[in-house]
Every structure is written in structure tokens, then in C-alpha cells.
Design an enzyme around this catalytic site. Structure first.
Site, PDB file in Angstrom:
ATOM      1  N   GLU A  79      86.335  90.692 -16.858  1.00  0.00           N
ATOM      2  CA  GLU A  79      85.668  90.243 -18.087  1.00  0.00           C
ATOM      3  C   GLU A  79      85.611  91.407 -19.085  1.00  0.00           C
ATOM      4  OE1 GLU A  79      81.633  89.179 -17.317  1.00  0.00           O
ATOM      5  OE2 GLU A  79      81.368  88.172 -19.243  1.00  0.00           O
ATOM      6  N   ASP A 132      76.746  88.422 -26.567  1.00  0.00           N
ATOM      7  CA  ASP A 132      75.381  88.064 -26.198  1.00  0.00           C
ATOM      8  C   ASP A 132      74.377  89.213 -26.240  1.00  0.00           C
ATOM      9  OD1 ASP A 132      77.130  86.049 -25.558  1.00  0.00           O
ATOM     10  OD2 ASP A 132      76.040  85.435 -23.772  1.00  0.00           O
TER      11      ASP A 132
HETATM   12  C1  GLC Z   1      79.414  85.618 -21.829  1.00  0.00           C
HETATM   13  C2  GLC Z   1      79.967  86.165 -23.146  1.00  0.00           C
HETATM   14  C3  GLC Z   1      80.434  85.024 -24.009  1.00  0.00           C
HETATM   15  C4  GLC Z   1      81.436  84.178 -23.230  1.00  0.00           C
HETATM   16  C5  GLC Z   1      80.886  83.742 -21.870  1.00  0.00           C
HETATM   17  C6  GLC Z   1      81.920  83.088 -20.982  1.00  0.00           C
HETATM   18  O1  GLC Z   1      78.310  84.833 -22.028  1.00  0.00           O
HETATM   19  O2  GLC Z   1      79.022  86.947 -23.798  1.00  0.00           O
HETATM   20  O3  GLC Z   1      81.019  85.480 -25.191  1.00  0.00           O
HETATM   21  O4  GLC Z   1      81.803  83.076 -23.974  1.00  0.00           O
HETATM   22  O5  GLC Z   1      80.411  84.865 -21.179  1.00  0.00           O
HETATM   23  O6  GLC Z   1      83.019  83.933 -20.815  1.00  0.00           O
END
Ligand code: GLC
Length: 445
Positions: free
Chosen positions: A418, A181
């Protein structure tokens, strides 16, 4: 010195327990607090992690996702869990049900897409099902029968609606579609987005991750939301996005993932006697997008580039996307060697100060590098998993193994974060992230 941490057995048990805890019944939330719904590529990775635990449950995960597929073939980037709030932008902001002709009417989804890694999950499910008895094998095969056409439709939508110049590269109209993102890959493209009036909103991510340096800024968020407004103005109509959107890029990483996924799906199709015309089409896309990726590369370094369709400029940031050709193949030998050297060398996995030899999202020697910021430097374990999976497929067993053992060392803290700070190894972002646990389960499975 050995890292103090959980043993493999303990770690696998904790990962399984985590996925159990994030299980909402027929979907696994991407993370309990920050992402309390189903994300498209997360769901694929989650299925990879569920497959060794329960083929049946892994199938349910993909079934839930595919039940939310749009009538045009798009798999949306979020499938919202019934009756769960706590995430912005939610259904009320996307308004896909009332605006988009192709959106499903019985489930709320977002209006954009995410990287097409799903064929990998299908393959892992089939692989694991072979280790079981007849009834489990039947579940996997029946799933393939039931969903084959949907999977092909998904790939056909990407090949048709998103290869707008027919050059074998996937166009994205929102940075979120890349899955990375807030990557510096998109900085110049976002800088050209003049955000108009965005309806008022309250960010919910900052209530979960209170250290704002780990998350996008408010100015960035305004642009993200403005792009959603632009899509709503054309009712999410594929044919209009190309001209309506002030953000449009060709994503080389997504293109490589797509090529690889087409190849995987074609092989599955061949093995399971799916229609020959589908298989032929899939192989054709695998090759077209491989060539599309290779056409962006530097002939000496082998590094791939994204392209900004609005400014007409190549994007030369030093991120994981450079390594796209290592995923899908197609480089000549010297260029491939050079690119592997960069991947393993001091710009990425071999940087002397890294805690673990895993690829940071942005090169630590790049001016864009931020060690704690979202997609601007930290390590995403699921990306380590993807590269190690792809390397194994390409026959580079030793390289695949090294990524796996380093990835496991990193994960042995048991936080299933994450993302991680590359130098200190500090867990960042959301904790108990499903796809991190899934990567670990596949590695230990
Ligand atoms: C964030 C990440 C994306 C992912 C989401 C849920 O938005 O950038 O890639 O799918 O989190 O984990």
C-alpha cells in the site's frame, strides 16, 4: 547498484495475478485483508490497470461502482461486497440505506465520497479499446453511451453540492473524503472536532496491520467515527452538512483532480459526440476549479494550500497537496518552474536520503514528517502514478518517464505494498494492494 528484483515481465505477470486474486467477481477488493470491499478511487485506478489486461473486465469494475452511485449523483467512497465482513466501519455503522434519501436500496455503501479520478479510467479504457478489434471497441463505446449521463451527474454533484462558496474548490466533511485519510493536512481541523459519544466499536485494521505506528491512533479514530455520527444526525443531507459538520475543509488536491477530470471528460465527450451542453459545462468546471486552485497559491513558490472552513485558516503543511497546480495547470511560468523545482528538489523527490526519486506523501524536511505513518511521509505508488500520468498529459515527457522508472524500481520488490518507507524502501501497510498492482500494469502496459 541495480536493485535485485523481478524483471518487468515477471512483475507484470505478478501484478495481473494479484488483481485476479483480489477479483470478487464484479468488483476488485482494494486489498485482500485490510480493505475487502470496493473503494471509489481505488476502483478507478484498478480499472486503469485492468484495461490493458481486459477492457471488458475494466468496464465491469466501473459499472459496479456506478451502479452504487447515489441518486443525488455522489459516488460513495465504499461499495460493500455482499456477504463480506472484516471491515469497520461497515454498513451497520453507516446506516445509509435506512437514513439517506439518496442512497441506493440494493447495495450497501458508505455515506461520504472520494477523489474524482474516474474520468482518467474511462479515458484509459477507450485508449486500450482502440488497440483491439471491433467487438472490444464496441464494449467500451457502449459503456460510454450507457454511463455518460452518470459520469456527468457525478461531476455536477461535486460542482454544485460541494463547491459551497462557489469559489472553484471542493469542500470535504471528513478527512477520509480526501483519500489521504491521516494526512497532517487535517491535523488542525481534527483538533477542533470535539468527539461526542461514539457507539462502541472494535477496530479491525489493527488485526491486519499489527504495527500500530503505521496506523491512526485511537483518539484519531474516535473523531473519524464522530463525524460519521454527525452526518447520520442530518441523514446525509447535502444541504445540511455545511452547517452540521464540525469538520469542513476546502481540499485543493481534490479540486485540482476534479478540474483535470472535467477536462478529460470534456475531451472524451467532444470526441464521442456527447451532448454539447454537457461538454460546455465540463469545460466550464475544469476552468472554474483550475482558477479555484490557483487562487490558493503563493505567487512566488506556486505552492497551493487547503483551507479550513471552520477556523477560517489556510493550511500550510508540506505535503503532496502543495503540488496540485502541477496537475491541473494554470500557474504562470515562473511560479510553475519554482513549484517543479520544489517537487524535484531536496524537499521532495530529490531528498538525498530517499531510496527512490518518487514523491513522499509529506516532505521529509517538514516537522510533520513520519517515515512509517499513514499519509505522513511514506510513498504511495499510486500517487507516483497519478503525477506521472498528469505530467505526461502536460507534455513533460521526461519528468513523467523519470517518475515511472523510479516507481517501477520501487515496485520491483513484488510486494505491491500500500505504501513504502521512503528511505529504506520497506513495504508497509497492506500487501497486495490492488491499486499498486494497477499502477505497475499501466506503466508496463
Ligand atoms: C485508505 C486510503 C484511501 C484508500 C483506501 C483503500 O483508506 O487512505 O485513500 O482509498 O485505503 O485503499
Amino acid at each position: 547498484m541495480a536493485d535485485r528484483g523481478f524483471t518487468p515481465t515477471q512483475l507484470a505477470a505478478r501484478a495481473a495475478y494479484l488483481l485476479r486474486g483480489n477479483d470478487l467477481g464484479t468488483m476488485t477488493s482494494a486489498a485482500p485483508r485490510l480493505y475487502p470491499h470496493m473503494w471509489s478511487w481505488d476502483a478507478a485506478f484498478v480499472s486503469v490497470g485492468l484495461a490493458p489486461l481486459s477492457v471488458e473486465r475494466a468496464v465491469v469494475e466501473l459499472d459496479t461502482l456506478l451502479s452504487a452511485q447515489w441518486k443525488n449523483g455522489m459516488i460513495p467512497h465504499i461499495v460493500f461486497a455482499n456477504g463480506v465482513d472484516g471491515y469497520f466501519p461497515g454498513p451497520a455503522r453507516w446506516e445509509t440505506q435506512s437514513l439517506a434519501a439518496h442512497a441506493p436500496s440494493d447495495v450497501h455503501t458508505s455515506g461520504i465520497t472520494q477523489p474524482p479520478v474516474h474520468a482518467i479510467a474511462v479515458q484509459r479504457i477507450l485508449d486500450h479499446s482502440r488497440r483491439h478489434g471491433r467487438s472490444t471497441r464496441a464494449v467500451a463505446e457502449e459503456f460510454l453511451d450507457r454511463r455518460w449521463a452518470d459520469l456527468v451527474r457525478w461531476h455536477r454533484w461535486l460542482a454544485n453540492a460541494r463547491d459551497i462558496d462557489g469559489n472553484g474548490r471542493i469542500a470535504l466533511f471528513h478527512g477520509w473524503e480526501s483519500g489521504m485519510d491521516n494526512s497532517p493536512r487535517w491535523d488542525a481541523s481534527y483538533a477542533n472536532v470535539m468527539a461526542g459519544a461514539v457507539p462502541p466499536y472494535l477496530r479491525q485494521d489493527l488485526a491486519v496491520v499489527t504495527d500500530t505506528s503505521q496506523r491512526p491512533s485511537n483518539g484519531e479514530y474516535d473523531r473519524y467515527l464522530w463525524l460519521v455520527e454527525e452526518m447520520k444526525q442530518v441523514r446525509y443531507d447535502d444541504t445540511q452538512l455545511e452547517t452540521a459538520m464540525s469538520f469542513a475543509v476546502e481540499d485543493v488536491f481534490v479540486s485540482a483532480v476534479f478540474s483535470m477530470a472535467c477536462q478529460v471528460l470534456a475531451e472524451i465527450g467532444e470526441e464521442h459526440a456527447r451532448p454539447r451542453s454537457d461538454v460546455r459545462e465540463l469545460y466550464g468546471w475544469a476552468e472554474r476549479f483550475r482558477q479555484g486552485v490557483i487562487a490558493t497559491t503563493d505567487s512566488r513558490s506556486g505552492a497551493a494550500k487547503d483551507f479550513d472552513l471552520r477556523s477560517g485558516r489556510w493550511i500550510g503543511t508540506e505535503t503532496l497537496a502543495m503540488f496540485s497546480p502541477l496537475l491541473c495547470g494554470g500557474l504562470d511560468r515562473d511560479a510553475e518552474r519554482a513549484l517543479i523545482r520544489t517537487f524535484e528538489g531536496p524537499k521532495f523527490c530529490g531528498h538525498p536520503d530517499l531510496r527512490y526519486a518518487v514523491p513522499p506523501s509529506t516532505s521529509p524536511v517538514s516537522g510533520d514528517f513520519r517515515s512509517r505513518e499513514y499519509w505522513r511521509g511514506p510513498v504511495w505508488p499510486v500517487m507516483t502514478w497519478l503525477f506521472s500520468w498528469a505530467f505526461a498529459r502536460r507534455g513533460w515527457a521526461e519528468k513523467a518517464h523519470l517518475l515511472k522508472s523510479e516507481g517501477l524500481r520501487q515496485a520491483s520488490d513484488g510486494s505491491f505494498a500500500e505504501y513504502y518507507e521512503p528511505f529504506t524502501g520497506a513495504p508497509l501497510g497492506s500487501m497486495q494492494q490492488s491499486w499498486t498492482a494497477a499502477a505497475v500494469l499501466d506503466w508496463l502496459g
